[in-house]
Design an enzyme around this catalytic site. Structure first.
Site, PDB file in Angstrom:
ATOM      1  N   ASP A 166       0.862  -1.166   0.000  1.00 42.41           N
ATOM      2  CA  ASP A 166       0.000   0.000   0.000  1.00 42.41           C
ATOM      3  C   ASP A 166       0.907   1.228   0.000  1.00 42.41           C
ATOM      4  O   ASP A 166       2.131   1.129   0.127  1.00 42.41           O
ATOM      5  CB  ASP A 166      -0.946  -0.020   1.211  1.00 42.41           C
ATOM      6  CG  ASP A 166      -2.200   0.802   0.953  1.00 42.41           C
ATOM      7  OD1 ASP A 166      -3.254   0.489   1.535  1.00 42.41           O
ATOM      8  OD2 ASP A 166      -2.132   1.744   0.139  1.00 42.41           O
TER       9      ASP A 166
HETATM   10  C1  GLC Z   1      -4.397   4.231  -0.132  1.00 41.54           C
HETATM   11  C2  GLC Z   1      -5.296   3.074   0.212  1.00 41.54           C
HETATM   12  C3  GLC Z   1      -5.394   2.029  -0.874  1.00 41.54           C
HETATM   13  C4  GLC Z   1      -5.232   2.672  -2.233  1.00 41.54           C
HETATM   14  C5  GLC Z   1      -3.819   3.214  -2.299  1.00 41.54           C
HETATM   15  C6  GLC Z   1      -3.522   3.903  -3.642  1.00 41.54           C
HETATM   16  O1  GLC Z   1      -3.683   4.646   0.978  1.00 41.54           O
HETATM   17  O2  GLC Z   1      -5.037   2.391   1.431  1.00 41.54           O
HETATM   18  O3  GLC Z   1      -6.663   1.381  -0.731  1.00 41.54           O
HETATM   19  O4  GLC Z   1      -5.449   1.723  -3.262  1.00 41.54           O
HETATM   20  O5  GLC Z   1      -3.527   4.107  -1.239  1.00 41.54           O
HETATM   21  O6  GLC Z   1      -4.289   5.061  -3.750  1.00 41.54           O
END
Ligand code: GLC
Length: 732
Positions: free
Chosen positions: A289
């Protein structure tokens, strides 16, 4: 995700030509960075605004001179494997650099958060899951896949399949609720929708299962907080939707921010390598993430970023989102012998395999004709968004049968949420347009109803007494839209109080005091603690955040052109303090009851407000004649269902079971099947459901799946609380 032999050979051939730097470049996911106009990082700049070191006006002025860095030079040098973005023109530009100017011409994967629709935004997942309609889950995902590809996005960071039992967590809005079985049906259907139609590359994308794993169990419902649990709970409650989706062929998985039993999921060898890659034989790749590898230092599992990078790569983390720690440290780690190059090869093989499966090596560009066509949303998309919205609406109370409204009635529509396009789309909608959004006000106008609008107040607006008086003077009925703004839901939006925000309860009291009938429409992204509302309001409809067709769907249900058929995918508590609250809980030695010395609260009792699976219709249903027969490898369950009302209606017949005695205590109920049945007034039908004996088991702490002979209670009903039950002894 299946590759042909020829595709696998192409991957191996490419891998053999790559330098170590080029391999590590594939493991790097970038997003356009905001640069210029300031001499600190953008993250630091945001901190400076948040803590007041620079005034908002100065921030706005700085941002007016900022530009975005799309990392063109890094792409040209083969240092980027994937980019985030939702603009097809930019995607084509970046793709052209990767394909025509880098040494090996490996195309980029363009990824984006398409959680519940790209431009055609449909209901948030907690709402759509309540339709209990897997075919609908699949169709909306397929629509999102097509729209994504049409905009140059071939990788959707969806579905989010985190089971969540604590409504204080803001991301309850993004997932399919509290039940592992429903979440697994949702996950499977979403993978089929996103990835299933490989007849043409325009029809499918790579899905990204998230957030792996147990993110929804964050302590106190506080986002990013620690999670800890017995492995048996992890296997029985949180892993099932991921397992189901991997079996369906999910191409990628995103690890979650949280630490699980002391080890951050970003570098958790047990969940990533042992369960996902070895036990489930997951063929795709794992992405972190945002910034999560860097945060492993903050967690305190790694002393510095290079170490975090090595630990993550060794644990099975294949792609780094947004930190460049892989890019800047793994080559040295391999050369120093701190990291076996085989980990790099494994990661890159997985990444190239997904790109090959996506058809990117054959043609990674969005045709100009498609870019032009993107201007107009196809009617079929609008129809599907409307269908999904209608099927997600849950009728909670209709005491005096005020609904459906008589068209001759004048409606006073109140509440600031009723007239704001940005409030219908829900959390994590990124590529929507306000002009596409139908508010509840607009939907009622479109229906031809006699409606006047009076704001009167809202989640972030004070009560306006004059407007309330005017609303009471005009309407035969007051429709009050109350709940949460979208900004109160989603990521980083946990709440310590999930009762009605702002002065909305005051507003409702004053509206009730006018003496006019009040219909409360809830717009929210989580179950809310509505003890006062449920006690004083006779008519309540859960409308969630339903996407761009919300207003039309709500109007059709209010006026009876469509019947409410949604059910709750998450339990609603009476008070926040009851959270986490869910139906599939163990019995305990002192299950809650009216007696003092049982599991209950002095100030909130021991029951939920509205149970999992709950929802009413504009008609009534009766269940009778539950019959359970042992058919060898399955149980045949049948139950009589009668529509005893005056209108046709759709009921979701739910099948639950309880393993009464187990080698570890089992939940008092577990959803094991459901079927939607539409009956005309007075019609009866025998509904048959099948429960395979292989699905009646559970995992122990060692991850062993056990089927234990004994007594089982089989339940059938319209929700997890009100059921018929029959006991049966089962020998496996
Ligand atoms: C965010 C979220 C995730 C998302 C990622 C990219 O922090 O936790 O669900 O896909 O970043 O935006």
């Amino acid at each position: 995700m299946q590759l042909t032999k020829a595709q696998r050979e192409r991957v191996e051939s490419l891998l053999s030509q790559m330098t170590l730097e080029e391999k590590i470049g594939q493991m790097n996911l970038e997003s356009p960075s905001i640069v210029g106009g300031f001499d600190v990082s953008f993250e630091e700049l945001i901190e400076m605004v948040n803590d007041g070191r620079i005034p908002q006006e100065e921030f706005v002025k700085i941002m007016s001179t900022a530009t975005r860095d799309f990392h063109e030079d890094d792409i040209r040098a083969g240092r980027v494997g994937a980019m985030m973005g939702d603009d097809p023109v930019k995607a084509n530009e970046l793709q052209k650099i990767a394909v025509e100017e880098s040494r090996l011409g490996i195309p980029l994967m363009m990824g984006f958060d398409v959680i519940h629709g790209f431009r055609t935004v449909y209901p948030i997942a907690i709402a759509e899951a309540g339709s209990f309609e897997p075919d609908l889950f699949r169709r909306t995902a397929s629509m999102a896949a097509k729209e994504s590809r049409a905009h140059g996005v071939c990788w959707n960071f969806a579905p989010m399949v985190d089971v969540a039992r604590d409504a204080r967590w803001g991301r309850v809005s993004e997932g399919p609720g509290e039940d592992p079985y429903l979440a697994s049906c949702f996950a499977r259907a979403k993978i089929d929708g996103l990835q299933g139609d490989t007849s043409s590359k325009e029809n499918y994308v790579a899905a990204c299962l998230k957030h792996y794993v147990a993110y929804g169990a964050c302590e106190s419902g506080r986002d990013y907080n620690t999670t800890s649990m017995a492995n048996s709970l992890l296997y029985n409650a949180y892993l099932p939707p991921f397992k189901a989706a991997v079996e369906e062929g999910a191409a990628t998985v995103m690890a979650s921010f949280n630490d699980l039993n002391g080890v951050p999921c970003t570098l958790n060898r047990f969940t990533l390598r042992e369960i996902l890659k070895q036990c489930w034989r997951f063929p795709g790749f794992v992405v972190s993430d945002a910034n999560a590898i860097r945060e492993c230092v903050v967690h305190g599992i790694a002393g510095d970023e290079p170490t975090a990078g090595v630990m993550a790569a060794q644990a099975g983390m294949d792609m780094d989102m947004g930190t460049e720690i892989y890019l800047n440290n793994l080559k040295q780690a391999v050369e120093d012998g701190r990291l076996d190059g085989a980990y790099i090869d494994e990661a890159v093989r997985r990444i190239l395999s997904v790109k090959m499966w996506l058809g990117l090596f054959d043609n990674p560009y969005v045709p100009q004709t498609q870019i032009a066509a993107n201007e107009v949303i196809p009617q079929s998309n609008l129809a599907l968004a409307l269908e999904a919205a209608e099927k997600s609406i849950v009728l909670l109370k209709n005491d005096d049968r005020v609904l459906p409204l008589d068209r001759s009635k004048k409606i006073s529509l109140v509440g600031t949420l009723a007239n704001k396009p940005e409030e219908v789309i829900g959390a994590w909608a990124m590529s929507w347009k306000p002009s596409d959004c139908v508010t509840i006000l607009q939907g009622l106008k479109n229906s031809g109803a006699a409606v006047e609008y009076f704001p009167c107040g809202g989640p972030d607006a004070p009560v306006n007494e004059e407007e309330i008086a005017a609303a009471a003077a005009y309407g035969d009925v007051i429709v009050a839209v109350v709940g949460e703004t979208v900004s109160m839901t989603g990521e980083a939006s946990s709440k310590a109080d999930i009762s009605m925000p702002g002065e909305q309860r005051e507003m409702l009291k004053k509206l009730l005091a006018t003496g006019k009938p009040v219909v409360a429409l809830l717009m929210n992204g989580r179950p809310m603690a509505l003890d006062w509302e449920a006690e004083h309001l006779g008519t309540m409809v859960e409308c969630w955040h339903l996407g761009i067709q919300m207003g039309n769907a709500v109007a059709r249900v209010l006026l009876g052109d469509a019947a409410p058929q949604g059910r709750l995918a998450s339990t609603f508590p009476r008070m926040t303090g009851q959270c986490p609250l869910y139906y599939n809980h163990p019995n305990t030695g002192r299950p809650g009851s009216k007696s003092k010395f049982t599991s209950r609260y002095l100030d909130a009792g021991f029951t939920e407000l509205f149970p999992f699976g709950y929802g009413l219709s504009y008609t009534q249903f009766r269940y009778d004649g539950l019959c359970v027969a042992d058919k060898g490898d399955y149980l045949a369950v049948s139950v009589g269902l009668t529509n005893t009302g005056e209108r046709a209606g759709t009921e979701t017949v739910q099948l639950y079971m309880q393993d009464v005695v187990g080698s570890i205590v089992r939940p008092v109920k577990e959803l094991k099947g459901f079927e939607k049945v539409t009956l005309k007034a007075g019609e009866s039908r025998e509904v048959s459901l099948r429960l395979n004996k292989a699905d009646m088991g559970f995992y122990n702490d060692r991850g062993e799946y056990l089927l234990e002979d004994g007594t089982f209670r089989i339940y059938a009903g319209g929700n997890s609380r009100d059921c018929l039950m029959q006991e049966i002894t089962v020998n496996f």
